[in-house]
Write an enzyme that holds these catalytic residues in place. Structure first.
Site, PDB file in Angstrom:
ATOM      1  N   VAL A  28      -7.027  -1.257  10.093  1.00 35.75           N
ATOM      2  CA  VAL A  28      -5.777  -0.585   9.170  1.00 35.75           C
ATOM      3  C   VAL A  28      -4.060  -0.693   9.446  1.00 35.75           C
ATOM      4  O   VAL A  28      -4.551  -0.679  10.511  1.00 35.75           O
ATOM      5  CB  VAL A  28      -6.225   0.933   9.619  1.00 35.75           C
ATOM      6  N   LYS A  29      -4.040  -0.588   8.213  1.00 39.35           N
ATOM      7  CA  LYS A  29      -2.065  -0.962   8.645  1.00 39.35           C
ATOM      8  C   LYS A  29      -1.780   0.014   8.315  1.00 39.35           C
ATOM      9  O   LYS A  29      -1.780   0.888   7.293  1.00 39.35           O
ATOM     10  CB  LYS A  29      -1.894  -2.479   7.485  1.00 39.35           C
ATOM     11  N   VAL A  30      -0.785   0.640   8.978  1.00 39.66           N
ATOM     12  CA  VAL A  30      -0.114   1.677   9.082  1.00 39.66           C
ATOM     13  C   VAL A  30       1.478   1.471   9.036  1.00 39.66           C
ATOM     14  O   VAL A  30       1.578   0.543  10.020  1.00 39.66           O
ATOM     15  CB  VAL A  30      -0.473   2.654   9.736  1.00 39.66           C
TER      16      VAL A  30
ATOM     17  N   ALA B 140      -5.854  -4.133   6.011  1.00 38.68           N
ATOM     18  CA  ALA B 140      -5.625  -3.411   4.683  1.00 38.68           C
ATOM     19  C   ALA B 140      -4.659  -2.187   4.942  1.00 38.68           C
ATOM     20  O   ALA B 140      -4.860  -1.074   5.186  1.00 38.68           O
ATOM     21  CB  ALA B 140      -6.797  -2.641   4.155  1.00 38.68           C
TER      22      ALA B 140
END
Ligand code: G3P
Length: 221
Positions: free
Chosen positions: A82-84, A56
């Site tokens: 967590v996508k960064v 996400a």
């Protein structure tokens, strides 16, 4: 090789999950927009369907904002990754989230040097975009190969998550190179089983079997 599916369409995920071929899911802001649904709700639903990592993506571009958003996304379910983006702020947020034991998928990777930074920042996954490099006449698969070589040199734990996969050839070549994961659009995943000789051969087997007049299950079984 692990297969993640690259979609925010929960119906597609529900359809494919029983095959046992869905080891995780990746989403991105464009896929969420395409779904037309509430982001946090969609991620919650996907995490219910698929026990594996569900990516996400944060919307903030500053490290502090990414950290706050990342922690909020992690509250949805334990399997949220967590996508960064691969920026210095993204790398700072990755380091901070990883230090708290959270899964981070660093995305929008287009060079081996970027992938090296992500591994050093403690990323659980690096997402090199194969198709988008091909789109501009470069060799996306060569990037996968370069990252594999570098990661093996230093025994990085970061998993190579081949992304922007556009066809079954990308899946095969990424597997030959040794990418840990490929995130695949549902339509491409379904094509992995297809071959005209398989269809033709099955048709011939069934025709010949029918001619025997036999059944495997006796009547009433
Ligand atoms: O979700 C990340 C990546 O798979 C996007 O692919 O086809 O938009 O380049 P694509």
């Amino acid at each position: 090789m692990k297969f993640f599916i690259d979609t925010a369409d929960t119906a597609e995920i529900q359809d494919l999950a029983p095959t046992g071929m869905v080891d995780g899911v990746t989403t991105n802001p464009s896929l969420i927009a395409k779904s037309g649904r509430d982001f946090l709700q969609v991620i919650a639903e996907i995490c219910e369907i698929v026990p594996g990592p569900v990516s996400a993506e944060v919307a903030a571009t500053d490290a502090e904002g990414m950290l706050r958003e990342g922690k909020r996304l992690c509250e949805i379910a334990p399997n949220v990754a967590v996508k960064v983006p691969l920026t210095w702020d993204g790398l700072k947020a990755c380091r901070a989230l990883a230090d708290e034991g959270r899964m981070v998928n660093v995305t929008l990777c287009f060079t081996a040097n970027q992938a090296l930074l992500a591994a050093k920042a403690g990323a659980a996954f690096i997402s090199p975009f194969v198709g988008r490099l091909d789109d501009i006449g470069l060799d996306g698969l060569e990037l996968i190969s370069d990252i594999r070589e570098i990661y093996d040199n230093y025994e990085f734990d970061t998993e190579i998550l081949a992304a922007s996969v556009r066809h079954v050839g990308h899946v095969m070549e990424c597997a030959k190179i040794g990418a840990d994961v490929a995130t695949i659009p549902p339509s491409t995943l379904k094509k992995l089983a297809d071959h005209p000789l398989t269809d033709k051969g099955l048709e011939a087997f069934l025709k010949d079997w029918a001619a025997t007049g036999q059944t495997i299950l006796k009547s009433g079984a």
